[in-house]
Structures are given as C-alpha cells and as structure tokens.
Design an enzyme around this catalytic site. Structure first.
Site, short mmCIF file in Angstrom:
data_model
loop_
_atom_site.label_atom_id
_atom_site.label_comp_id
_atom_site.label_asym_id
_atom_site.label_seq_id
_atom_site.Cartn_x
_atom_site.Cartn_y
_atom_site.Cartn_z
N SER B 44 10.67 25.62 -4.63
CA SER B 44 10.04 26.75 -3.96
C SER B 44 10.41 26.46 -2.30
O SER B 44 10.29 27.22 -1.46
CB SER B 44 8.48 26.80 -4.32
OG SER B 44 8.37 26.98 -5.42
N SER B 83 4.39 29.37 -4.39
CA SER B 83 4.20 28.38 -5.64
C SER B 83 3.96 29.27 -6.78
O SER B 83 3.01 30.19 -6.89
CB SER B 83 2.74 27.75 -5.18
OG SER B 83 2.22 27.11 -6.19
N GLY B 84 4.77 28.98 -7.96
CA GLY B 84 4.85 29.71 -8.95
C GLY B 84 3.24 29.61 -9.63
O GLY B 84 2.93 30.47 -9.80
N SER B 85 2.82 28.45 -9.54
CA SER B 85 1.54 28.16 -10.47
C SER B 85 0.52 28.54 -9.59
O SER B 85 -0.58 29.05 -10.06
CB SER B 85 1.51 26.76 -10.91
OG SER B 85 1.17 26.05 -9.53
N GLY B 86 0.54 28.63 -8.45
CA GLY B 86 -0.51 28.92 -7.27
C GLY B 86 -1.42 27.83 -7.18
O GLY B 86 -2.68 28.01 -6.76
N THR B 88 0.11 24.44 -6.73
CA THR B 88 0.78 23.25 -6.31
C THR B 88 0.35 22.68 -4.93
O THR B 88 0.16 23.17 -4.16
CB THR B 88 2.30 23.54 -5.88
OG1 THR B 88 2.86 24.55 -7.06
CG2 THR B 88 3.36 22.47 -5.71
N GLU B 157 11.61 31.14 -9.13
CA GLU B 157 12.29 30.68 -7.79
C GLU B 157 13.43 31.81 -7.68
O GLU B 157 13.59 32.31 -6.69
CB GLU B 157 12.80 29.43 -7.84
CG GLU B 157 11.50 28.30 -7.58
CD GLU B 157 10.83 27.75 -8.96
OE1 GLU B 157 11.40 28.55 -10.01
OE2 GLU B 157 9.88 27.11 -8.90
#
Lengths: 174, 174, 174, 174
Positions: B44, B83-86, B88, B157
């Site tokens: 990211s 942030s993919g997971s939200g 990080t 990403e």
C-alpha cells in the site's frame, strides 16, 4: 556557534562510558547470529541503515526492517533496536514481536529503564536523548512535535553512529 | 496460470462498483487541500508513492508520511490512508492523530466497517483484500505471516493503483 | 473519464501478447538463480519493489539495487532491469556492469531495440511507454520534464506490475 | 579498537579547518533559497536525509532528490551535493543538470579539485575520503567494490553529519 557544537559533540563522544563487557557480548551476538535485523525510525533509522550497510560489507547477513526485503526472524536471530527514548513506536511493537518469536534483542538507547531496554537481552546505553512527549515517531512528525532544537538535538544518533563504526572496526579486525 | 491471473485481475477491475459521488468528493478534497498527505505500509505504501508522484506532476503539494520530509498536517489538510484490511498499523494510529488535528481523512480500503473506515470523512471501497490475522504490518513481516498466495494476493493494491490513475486523469483534465 | 481510463487499462492488459517461451525462460532463471537483483527507477522502482516483496514471500533470495543491503552480484545471478524506454539511467549503467560480471540480464521494457534490450539475455516486451526526451530519470525529475499526462501515462508500469503478479502465481504453483 | 576509533574520529572532527567565510555563505544560501535540494548516494544519502530532516524542522522548504516527491529545481534554488570523492554518479550528473538550469550548487566533498567541486558555486571541504576506483556508486556496490575497511571508512560522512548539525544550530539561532 558551529565551533561550540563541534566541541560539545566531540566532548560527548569522548565521555561515552563504554561497558567493555556489553561491547564484547554485542560482538558475539553479531558474529554468531545467522541473520541480523535492524530496527529504528526517523534519524535512528538512518543510523541503523548506515550500520546495516557496514555490516553487509563485512559479509554479515543483515536486514533493515523498514525496507522491502525482510525475511522472517527466527529463534536465536539478533534484532538491534535503536531508540533514544526507548519507547518509540513502531520500534517497540516490532521488538516485542521479535522477542516473542525467540530473537535476541540488543537495544541501543539513552534510557536503561525504558520499555525497550526492559525487554532487551543486552542494553547499549548511549546518552544524549531527552524524553519525547509523544511516543509514536511518525505521529510526532505529522503533528509537528519536534525534538528541542538544541545543539544536542541529535546527539544520541550521532554518538550511536560513531559507536557503531567502532563496532565495525572491531569486527573487521577479527 | 499467467493468463488466468491477467484475466482475473482485469475482470476484477471491470467489476469495480465506482461510486460517482464519492469520486467527485475525493477530487474536490484533492483540488482544495493546500497540502495532501499519503499514508500506507507495505504494498500500500508503494501504491501511495505512485499516486503521490503523479499528484506532484500535476502540481499538487503532496507528502508521503514515511519519507524524510513531512511537514505537520494542518486543520483542513487531506490525509489519504490506504489499507486493504482497514486496520493496518501504523496507518491507523497516524490517521487517528491526523483526524484529532482536524485533517480530512480519505480512506481507501476493502472494508467499510473497519476501524480506518469508521474514522474517515470519505471511504473509497476497493474490494480485493481478505482479513489479515495480524494487524501490524511490519510485525506481520518479521513473523513471516504473509497474505495467502492466491492470484488475488495483491488484488486490492493493483485495483487501487489503477483507480488512482483514473483519478489523476480526471484531475489533469480539469 | 475514470471509467474510460479503467476500460483502456484493462483493454491494454488483455491485449498483452505474451510470449510463452519467454515466460518459461524467465521462470527458469528465477527458480535457478541463487540471488536475484531488481533494478528500476521512479515508478519502475516501485513496481520492482512490489515484485521483490512477492519473490521474497515465496522464499527467493532477492535484492532491490537501490536499497541499503545489496550483496555483490555473482556470475550466473539474475538481474531484472525494468525500464519502459529501455534507456533510463542509472538502470542502463548498472545493467552493463552486472553483465560484465557475468550476470544474466532479464529486461522488461516497451522497446526491444533499446540499449537495455540489446544487452539482455532475455527481453520481456510490455508495451505502453513512449520515448522520453531525457534519459536520466532523476535528471528528468529535477528539470520537471514529466511524461505526457495521458491516461496512458503509467500504462507500462501498471501492465508490468500485473504481468509480474502472474509470474508469482506461476512460481507459487510450482 | 573501539576506543581508538572514537579517539580518531573526535580528533578528526576537532581538526576540521572551518572556513568561516564559506560557512557564512552557505547559511545565506540556505536562508534565502525558496527551495533547497539535497543530493547524495549511499552513506552520503543518509547524511543528506538527516540534514534535510533537520532543515525541515526549522521550516525550510527542502527536498531529497532520491525520494518520491521532487519538484523541479528553479533558477536560484540551492542544490547541496554530498560526495566524498566529488565524482560519484549519479550525483555528478544531477548536479550538472541543476547547474544548467541556473541553480546554485553547494558541494560538500573531500576533494576541492574534483569534477563536483569544479562546477560548484561554493565548496565545503570535509577531509576523510580517499579516492574510489569506480565512480558510479551503485555500480560499485553491485560489483562488491567497497571502500577500504579502516576505522576511517566513513570518516567523511560522520564529519559531514556533525558539521551539518552545527549549521542547523547556527540557523536555528538566527
């Protein structure tokens, strides 16, 4: 003023109270660990990168935690955590994780009673840093909370840099 | 296998459900903020740097939080947190700090109910990421806990990178 | 405009004319080289770092030339040079040096007749880049000579990123 | 050995023959330039980043050429080029380009007759570096051609770091 700063810095370095036993232990760790990891943020990261670069030149297998390539840390590997205050985030969190995996922790810090020092297998005390108000390094930068701008502003980092150059010279001789 | 991956990635990008209202809001934030900050870790961070580089080319005043030069964030400035997971770390901690100062937060994430999304002024949802077991990015790397190695490994990403290229094209046109 | 960009990028990726023989050769190089080096500047460096990070996850011994830790390259090691124009400095100089030491060169470029392609053992052609006026990457930035700001501005880098994700999926399967 | 290194480094710093006129000129450049650019490779890059970080803390508009965000350099802007040998590539190429645009060049080097020094508007001489065989920094690393591993290995960089800390203290006072 420039001459005063140079004078103060050299005095500070000369007054470093080097613990020969700790240095010997540090060198043993660095010689025997199959992988060495370096961790630090801000100016401590730059000092860590210089040291990593020098360790690499004397053929040690070394990694800077903030760079792209970081293998996993194994039991018995060495992590060197550099933090003047001994409580910088994310250095502290990473060090805790490495310790839980069984890595040996060498901390380089101004505070031997800091959270970082307390979880270390070996503490290298380098004076020069005063306590920061905010623990998280990047948070501190985003909020503009800088260290006091005295001539001593980066005394810890400069002293650490020179101390580590001495370690390299000792290792290179061996 | 290579062709399957290319096919899957393009299908995923084509299926992105773009919220025109959110895009318009994002563009307004980017046009009106006197300083733009970009924050992300791991892949990211690389996506964030690409976007920062492109924003800089169209003369926006932009900073990557993990680089050397980061001015303090002011009230009304924009922070883009990727942030993919939200969840990080240290992205979440930095975002909270920026919000407390009064910055406007745009989060780009796969999870609209994540801690990061919940403190955002604007959420750009880009699907592709599944939940990671460990929240701290560098901790995850040090412990060797990688994301599942499916062809979808970095789908979030890659999709984010392409979405942001589209944003640049829109801004450049204006 | 955003939708047009997404459409154009996916069309471009779908139209990639993949040379199966070249892909197979590339994978063999990546499997058999004891050390892999990645070289690129600007957005190509970011793409290279993503690829290096993924190679590291599947346990390949990989180094990004621009980072702190770079061992010397040995005869038979692989250097992957990423440059859309195929003439970016300092990528070209580094590649020449690596070749003179006996490293195998894989270039990823839009131009199969470029200086970089001409000294390569294997060329992966990824269209998308048009010729830049100035060859030196950082020189170009300092002088503000940016690439044309079309939606295709970073088409080479995005396509390369996705192509390399496909390579990772193939290697992970093996 | 460690104590010898510390002794040698402090002696070296104390023996720095500071040209007060040059320091005054350098400070004037740093105060009056609307944008300041820093350029260096390897350990010189790390020293440059430390200095950039400190300049940023005292509210100067500063950029590290190797990072993501680099605006174009304008006539009258200042470029600080750090190179012990005074012939490191790509530092030299970038400096030439900046000069051709009309930037003011401050070089920090051990060699006042080096190509870098010769194109500079102001030379800060910091002894400590001996001549390297290969001019290109990254080429040197790829080929494993390291600097001699004496205790003086990074004497130039350490001295430069401390000298620049003195400059910051002077500027902060003003």
């Amino acid at each position: 003023m420039l001459r005063i700063v140079l004078e103060e810095i050299t005095s500070h370095i000369k007054s470093l109270d080097i613990d020969d036993e700790a240095v010997k232990l540090m060198e043993n760790y660095l010689i025997n660990s199959s992988k060495i990891f370096i961790c630090g943020y801000g100016e401590s990261e730059l000092v860590g990168k210089s040291f990593a670069s020098r360790l690499s030149e004397i053929r040690r297998d070394v990694y800077v935690v903030s760079e792209t390539i970081v293998p996993e840390i194994d039991e018995g590997n060495v992590l060197i955590a550099i933090s003047g205050s001994g409580e910088t985030e994310p250095t502290l969190t990473i060090t805790k994780k490495a310790k839980s995996i069984g890595a040996k922790i060498i901390s380089i810090t101004s505070f031997t009673d800091s959270p970082l020092a307390q979880i270390s297998d070996l503490i290298i005390e380098i004076p020069g840093r005063i306590k920061a108000k905010t623990k998280n390094y990047i948070e501190r930068r985003v909020s503009g909370e800088y260290e006091p701008l005295t001539p001593f502003g980066t005394l810890f980092e400069i002293s650490t840099r020179i101390f580590l150059e001495g370690i390299i010279a000792e290792l290179a001789e061996k």
